[in-house]
Design an enzyme around this catalytic site. Structure first.
Site, PDB file in Angstrom:
ATOM      1  N   SER A   1      -9.256   2.394   3.676  1.00  0.00           N
ATOM      2  CA  SER A   1      -8.347   3.097   2.796  1.00  0.00           C
ATOM      3  C   SER A   1      -7.482   2.175   1.937  1.00  0.00           C
ATOM      4  CB  SER A   1      -7.441   4.012   3.619  1.00  0.00           C
ATOM      5  OG  SER A   1      -6.619   3.272   4.502  1.00  0.00           O
TER       6      SER A   1
ATOM      7  N   SER B   1      -9.350  -0.172   7.860  1.00  0.00           N
ATOM      8  CA  SER B   1      -8.833  -0.021   6.503  1.00  0.00           C
ATOM      9  C   SER B   1      -8.337  -1.300   5.854  1.00  0.00           C
ATOM     10  CB  SER B   1      -7.704   1.015   6.481  1.00  0.00           C
ATOM     11  OG  SER B   1      -8.227   2.305   6.666  1.00  0.00           O
TER      12      SER B   1
ATOM     13  N   LYS C   1       0.845  -1.195   0.000  1.00  0.00           N
ATOM     14  CA  LYS C   1       0.000   0.000   0.000  1.00  0.00           C
ATOM     15  C   LYS C   1       0.879   1.243   0.000  1.00  0.00           C
ATOM     16  CE  LYS C   1      -3.699   1.980   2.930  1.00  0.00           C
ATOM     17  NZ  LYS C   1      -4.480   1.730   4.170  1.00  0.00           N
TER      18      LYS C   1
END
Length: 470
Positions: A149, A173, A74
């Site tokens: 996210s 997330s 990520k």
């Protein structure tokens, strides 16, 4: 290797083929790169790819448990030599220099990191929509968000680009995008893993791990990233490799932290999972749920986030010699900073007091059970724009409180938690079921996850895109 073979494997399956000489790491990497290119317009899940470095790394992959497996991190995780802008135009050119203990452990496991996945700006919102990258779409339906996210990671896994991908979680997330994309999302206990990078005031809530197709990939990654020895907060779990044998006392609850009931389809899915667990021999008991002031906890969470953003903006204004504005940050981020300053000089202390009180309440509650069960989200996946950073701050927070009202308390309490893809809506969109356990009981959850995976397999249902050569 044909792409149809590649997308059918999990990470440990790929590594086995590499170790046995049936396929090379270079071949796996070519499949991953082809899928990134094929799906960049459909999913928009990958922020940056370093093809030249990826091919070189694949030729010299470390002989770890995941030897030669293509992997994406990520963009909130700084990876040496890789542009890591954290979903923000302000950091569009940021490139990390050195490894952290966490990224080093990924490399030593044999994973070949070839790029990173998209995130909402600084991971603040539950939908991956930014001015920097655009919208990351749900592989099940392009009109829906991949959530956030860690939306890029969830979409990349569900879409078949990689068998599992790094993600992190401060309030849901990992679990929220795993739920809407129909994959497995596990959040370890706080302090279980070796440290990554500092995350400001939210650092104590952030846990790094992955989103995966299979339970065993997630369990194996935890084994290679968990802290040991003097650094460890908990006794090592090692590689949990099979279903748990002990029958569990599972408490399930229906309302979220705001006292709201889920949509009928979600509640029906929850009751089906209660039946599934009961059928497996577990004792499943209806509970009133955590006795926590959800609104106060939400305000505290966003106060801590606002404090982190305010400090970041101040630091960058000093470094750049100018005011930070709308060309640098999303409207929500700027509004959050303004709201934080309006809370008064004691806002941070009040927020921390609320967080500590909620953690104590949750740990007392979960102490009654071996595991807890609730919905991951209060409603089915949301269309793109539902949590757009361009919406009014109050509206965005209200929508977040309602839709993502189950997951944050587990970060606050430091508990291991997971979203398991066991159900679907009438439209065929995934509905995740959320399980949690007391801090340190990661092995209990993983053992249960294996059992659920055997009882209701989900990998064969994933919406892997049809691509040339598949």
């Amino acid at each position: 290797m044909k792409l149809s073979e590649y997308v059918g494997l999990d990470g440990l399956g790929m590594a086995r083929l590499v170790k046995e000489g049936e396929v090379s790491a270079a071949e796996l990497m070519e499949c991953a790169l082809a899928l990134v290119e094929d799906q960049k317009d459909d999913l928009n899940a990958v922020a940056f790819v370093d093809e030249e470095s990826a091919r070189a790394k694949a030729r010299g992959a470390a002989p770890g448990i995941f030897q030669g497996v293509p992997f994406l991190v990520k963009e909130l995780l700084a990876w040496p030599g890789l542009r890591s802008p954290m979903g923000s135009r302000l950091f569009a050119g940021y490139v990390a220099g050195e490894h952290s203990p966490y990224t080093r452990s990924l490399e030593e496991a044999g994973l070949v990191v070839f790029g990173n996945t998209t995130s909402s700006e600084f991971g603040l919102l539950g939908s991956t929509e930014t001015a920097l990258h655009g919208v990351s779409r749900n592989p099940w339906h392009s009109a829906y968000s991949a959530a956030g996210s860690s939306g890029g990671s969830a979409a990349a896994v569900a879409g078949g680009i990689v068998p599992f991908a790094h993600a992190n979680d401060a309030g849901g997330s990992i679990r929220v995008p795993a739920s809407v994309c129909g994959v497995f999302g596990f959040k370890p206990s706080a302090g279980r893993s070796v440290p990554a990078a500092d995350a400001g005031m939210l650092g104590g809530l952030v846990t790094h791990h992955c989103i995966s197709k299979s339970v065993r990939d997630s369990a194996a990654l935890l084994a290679v990233t968990e802290a040991r020895g003097a650094e460890a907060r908990f006794e090592s779990v090692g590689f949990v490799s099979e279903p748990g044998r002990r029958r569990l006392k599972i408490g399930y609850y229906i309302e979220n932290l705001m006292g709201q009931e889920p949509d009928p389809e979600v509640e029906a899915a929850l009751r089906d999972v209660v039946g599934l667990c009961s059928g497996l021999g577990h004792e499943v008991i209806l509970s009133p749920g955590p006795r926590t002031d959800g609104k106060a906890l939400s305000d505290a969470f966003f106060t801590l986030a606002g404090s982190t953003m305010a400090q970041m903006a101040s630091t960058m204004e000093s470094a750049l010699g100018r005011k930070i504005g709308g060309d640098d940050l999303e409207p929500f981020t700027l509004a959050l900073i303004d709201w934080y300053f309006a809370q008064g000089s004691d806002a941070f202390e009040r927020a921390m007091s609320t967080v500590h009180r909620a953690a104590e309440q949750m740990n007392v509650f979960c102490g009654e059970f071996d595991a807890l069960l609730c919905p991951t989200l209060s409603a089915t996946p949301k269309p793109i724009g539902f949590l757009s950073p361009r919406l009014d701050r109050e509206e965005l927070v209200a929508r977040t409180e309602s839709w993502v009202g189950y997951t944050p308390i587990h970060n606050i309490a430091g508990m291991p938690a997971m979203s398991v893809p066991l159900s679907a809506s009438q439209q065929g969109l995934p509905i995740g079921s959320h399980f949690a356990a007391r801090p340190g009981a990661d092995a209990v959850l993983l053992g249960l996850a294996y059992e659920l995976e055997e009882a209701a397999p989900w990998v064969g249902r994933l919406p892997v895109r049809r691509v040339e050569g598949a």
